[in-house]
Design a protein around this motif. Structure first.
Motif, mmCIF file in Angstrom:
data_model
loop_
_atom_site.group_PDB
_atom_site.id
_atom_site.type_symbol
_atom_site.label_atom_id
_atom_site.label_comp_id
_atom_site.label_asym_id
_atom_site.label_seq_id
_atom_site.Cartn_x
_atom_site.Cartn_y
_atom_site.Cartn_z
ATOM 1 N N PHE A 32 0.844 -1.195 0.000
ATOM 2 C CA PHE A 32 0.000 0.000 0.000
ATOM 3 C C PHE A 32 0.886 1.255 0.000
ATOM 4 O O PHE A 32 1.868 1.339 0.714
ATOM 5 N N SER A 33 0.518 2.223 -0.814
ATOM 6 C CA SER A 33 1.247 3.483 -0.839
ATOM 7 C C SER A 33 0.295 4.611 -1.219
ATOM 8 O O SER A 33 -0.456 4.489 -2.177
ATOM 9 N N ARG A 34 0.311 5.682 -0.439
ATOM 10 C CA ARG A 34 -0.525 6.860 -0.693
ATOM 11 C C ARG A 34 0.269 8.106 -0.300
ATOM 12 O O ARG A 34 1.222 8.046 0.457
ATOM 13 N N THR A 35 -0.205 9.245 -0.803
ATOM 14 C CA THR A 35 0.420 10.524 -0.492
ATOM 15 C C THR A 35 -0.611 11.449 0.131
ATOM 16 O O THR A 35 -1.767 11.453 -0.272
ATOM 17 N N ILE A 36 -0.163 12.238 1.102
ATOM 18 C CA ILE A 36 -1.023 13.263 1.688
ATOM 19 C C ILE A 36 -0.179 14.497 1.957
ATOM 20 O O ILE A 36 1.002 14.398 2.277
ATOM 21 N N THR A 61 -6.126 2.414 6.262
ATOM 22 C CA THR A 61 -5.116 2.091 7.275
ATOM 23 C C THR A 61 -5.737 1.664 8.601
ATOM 24 O O THR A 61 -5.012 1.413 9.563
ATOM 25 N N ASN A 62 -7.070 1.626 8.651
ATOM 26 C CA ASN A 62 -7.772 1.219 9.866
ATOM 27 C C ASN A 62 -7.452 2.147 11.041
ATOM 28 O O ASN A 62 -7.275 1.703 12.172
ATOM 29 N N GLN A 63 -7.386 3.438 10.760
ATOM 30 C CA GLN A 63 -7.078 4.451 11.771
ATOM 31 C C GLN A 63 -8.357 5.186 12.131
ATOM 32 O O GLN A 63 -9.135 5.550 11.255
ATOM 33 N N LYS A 64 -8.573 5.411 13.401
ATOM 34 C CA LYS A 64 -9.757 6.141 13.840
ATOM 35 C C LYS A 64 -9.439 7.630 13.923
ATOM 36 O O LYS A 64 -8.314 8.018 14.228
#
Length: 186
Positions: A32-36, A61-64
């Motif tokens: 997995f790879s993403r940019t922010i 990412t299963n982040q709350k």
């Protein structure tokens, strides 16, 4: 003759690009790879409302939301003198080398460069924020436009932040000196 050197020095200064801090974070988790953008995270921290891109990243990412907000808001006291000494000690160098495998300039796998960038980000953000840092302050002081983060390793490292704070306090308040001076209650 001296005039040539002045022109050379001035031309070098104008040709070297200035580094203002990180603008983009490249997140890696396995395949997995993403940019922010840092501005998106900063906006979320201030408004507590994630953008659509951030929502999808948190879902993947299963982040709350509350946990991410807590991570972005977590402040750690980092005294300049003590942390500088610590980062240049043997233990500090080992810690920075391990951290440079988690946070590093994107597409740069040189541990020495990553270590120097982290050291710089920590010290500059501490200096700019009254000897306290948080994750966004660190990124804004990080001397590279694009930062890569290994998300798996980052979650484990954040759990150890308090132990780092305790290590810095131990190093700056050296209990052995207190014992010698008779100031310790041990």
């Amino acid at each position: 003759m001296n005039l040539k050197y002045h022109y050379l020095a001035l031309s070098i200064l104008f040709l070297i690009p200035s580094v203002k801090g990180a603008e983009n974070i490249f997140l890696y988790k396995g395949t997995f790879s993403r940019t922010i953008e840092i501005t998106e995270l900063n906006k979320f921290k201030i408004t507590t409302k994630p953008s659509n891109k951030l929502k999808s990243l948190m879902k993947i990412t299963n982040q709350k939301e509350k946990e991410l907000l807590k991570i972005l808001s977590l402040k750690v006291e980092v005294p300049l003198k003590g942390s500088s000494k610590l980062m240049n000690s043997k233990i500090g160098k080992v810690f920075l080398a391990r951290l440079s495998k988690i946070i590093y300039p994107n597409k740069v796998s040189d541990i020495e460069i990553s270590t120097k960038a982290i050291r710089s980000g920590i010290l500059l953000s501490s200096y700019n924020n009254n000897q306290e840092i948080n994750l966004l302050d660190f990124f804004q002081a990080y001397p590279n436009k694009d930062v890569a983060i290994d998300l798996n390793a980052l979650s484990q490292a954040l759990k150890k932040v308090n132990s780092l704070k305790e290590l810095i306090e131990f190093y700056t308040n050296s209990p052995l000196n207190k014992l010698k001076d008779g100031r310790s209650s041990i």
